[in-house]
Motif scaffolding. Structure first.
Motif, PDB file in Angstrom:
ATOM      1  N   THR A  96      -3.093   6.937   1.819  1.00 33.88           N
ATOM      2  CA  THR A  96      -2.401   5.674   2.126  1.00 33.88           C
ATOM      3  C   THR A  96      -2.929   5.054   3.408  1.00 33.88           C
ATOM      4  O   THR A  96      -3.173   3.841   3.483  1.00 33.88           O
ATOM      5  N   GLU A 107       0.819  -1.216   0.000  1.00 36.89           N
ATOM      6  CA  GLU A 107       0.000   0.000   0.000  1.00 36.89           C
ATOM      7  C   GLU A 107       0.852   1.266   0.000  1.00 36.89           C
ATOM      8  O   GLU A 107       0.432   2.307  -0.510  1.00 36.89           O
ATOM      9  N   LYS A 108       2.062   1.165   0.544  1.00 40.86           N
ATOM     10  CA  LYS A 108       2.988   2.302   0.532  1.00 40.86           C
ATOM     11  C   LYS A 108       3.823   2.359  -0.737  1.00 40.86           C
ATOM     12  O   LYS A 108       4.677   3.237  -0.877  1.00 40.86           O
ATOM     13  N   GLN A 158      -6.102   2.699   3.512  1.00 37.82           N
ATOM     14  CA  GLN A 158      -6.107   1.405   2.836  1.00 37.82           C
ATOM     15  C   GLN A 158      -6.270   0.289   3.873  1.00 37.82           C
ATOM     16  O   GLN A 158      -5.951   0.458   5.051  1.00 37.82           O
ATOM     17  N   LYS A 188      -0.939  11.427   2.490  1.00 36.05           N
ATOM     18  CA  LYS A 188      -0.691  10.354   3.455  1.00 36.05           C
ATOM     19  C   LYS A 188      -1.998   9.749   3.946  1.00 36.05           C
ATOM     20  O   LYS A 188      -2.082   8.546   4.225  1.00 36.05           O
TER      21      LYS A 188
END
Length: 334
Positions: free
Chosen positions: A293, A67-68, A296, A290
């Motif tokens: 992210t 996910e990052k 998620q 951010k």
């Protein structure tokens, strides 16, 4: 150029293989360990990289790294894969994925030159201790023919809501087809373009210099960014509808009891578009990114501190979005 909010981040990636060793899909565990240890040793003097072996970390940790954008789904499934990540999480070196080494630098905004300079230094450090597979005719040898040559893939993550809504993205990319660009989803090939996010990158590396690839991507990005601005002007012609969609997104995002990951991406995308039109003011763009992210599924699980059922995650996500969004954004009275 980036004041219209179309450009999110830049990624430069280099594919490399060790001379004399089989490609990862044919490697033994012994060979795989040699590659990982060799890469780790070569990076000792570059930065304080953290090493994560895929067979030693949990499925949740793998999902968070995906996910990052620090590893690929393919690496996560590798029995002998590993990744080395710098403290700022701008650099990740994937080992034993499709190729022995996938060097990657991700920086915010349009940072093609800066990202290339950084990855070039890392590549130099690796090449001092590792002999890369190289051919005078084909350049760097890779498991996929499309990466032969420089092995360089330059991509820019773009936020393209208007082109997507108007179904004009394909024509905008076709207009720069001579530059050999391709469009992928948020997590690369065959992934979805969640939240109107698309990766624009070069398709071929053979027969081109690194500078030529980077210049081609930059030219394509300029064209697509202008096309997105024109599309946003067209959307604005029906202002009551687009404003209503944005305000509804704000209302749901700040007041809903439960929000799925897919819905959250759609809501935040419309709120970001609202910032462009001036209906909403986002005071900190980096924190907003951010947030995308953090919402998620795996990141939500980590934030919650325990294993949660999807419905529990959706409830936590709604609270998390509301609490964080209202600290960095506000609705303008227009």
């Amino acid at each position: 150029m980036n004041n219209n909010g179309t450009i999110i981040s830049t990624r430069i990636r280099l594919a490399r293989n060790i001379d004399g060793l089989p490609f990862p899909n044919k490697m033994s565990e012994l060979h795989a360990r040699r590659v990982i240890d060799g890469v780790s040793k070569s990076l000792d003097g570059v930065d304080k990289f953290s090493r994560f072996d895929m067979n030693r970390i949990s499925p949740l940790d793998k999902a968070i790294l995906i996910e990052k954008h620090l590893i690929s789904p393919d690496l996560a499934e590798s029995d002998y894969g590993a990744v080395l990540i710098d403290p700022d999480e701008n650099v990740s070196i994937m080992v034993n994925e499709e190729d022995h080494i996938r060097e990657q630098v991700i920086l915010p905004g349009l940072s093609l030159d800066q990202a290339y300079d950084r990855i070039n230094k890392i590549d130099d450090a690796l090449s001092k201790n590792l002999k890369f597979a190289f051919s005078r005719r084909f350049g760097y040898l890779t498991s996929c023919a499309t990466n032969l040559g420089t092995g360089l893939r330059a991509s820019v993550m773009m936020f393209l809501p208007a082109l997507t809504i108007l179904k004009n993205l394909k024509s905008a990319v076709n207009a720069v087809s001579r530059l050999n660009m391709t469009v992928r989803g948020v997590y690369g090939e065959d992934s979805k373009a969640d939240g109107f996010l698309h990766q624009i990158s070069n398709q071929h590396t053979l027969g081109l210099k690194e500078s030529e690839i980077i210049d081609s991507v930059r030219t394509a990005i300029y064209h697509i960014s202008r096309a997105e601005e024109e599309a946003r002007d067209i959307l604005k012609r029906n202002e009551p509808e687009i404003k209503d969609n944005i305000m509804r997104a704000w209302g749901v995002a700040t007041n809903a009891y439960t929000i799925s990951a897919d819905e959250a991406m759609r809501l935040l995308a419309m709120i970001k578009l609202g910032d462009y039109y001036g209906y909403i003011n986002i005071s900190d763009e980096q924190v907003f990114q951010k947030l995308i992210t953090h919402i998620q599924p795996a990141n939500m699980q980590f934030i919650g501190g325990r294993n949660m059922e999807p419905q529990e995650r959706d409830i936590l996500r709604a609270r998390y979005i509301s609490a964080n969004l209202t600290t960095i954004a506000k609705r303008n009275n227009l």
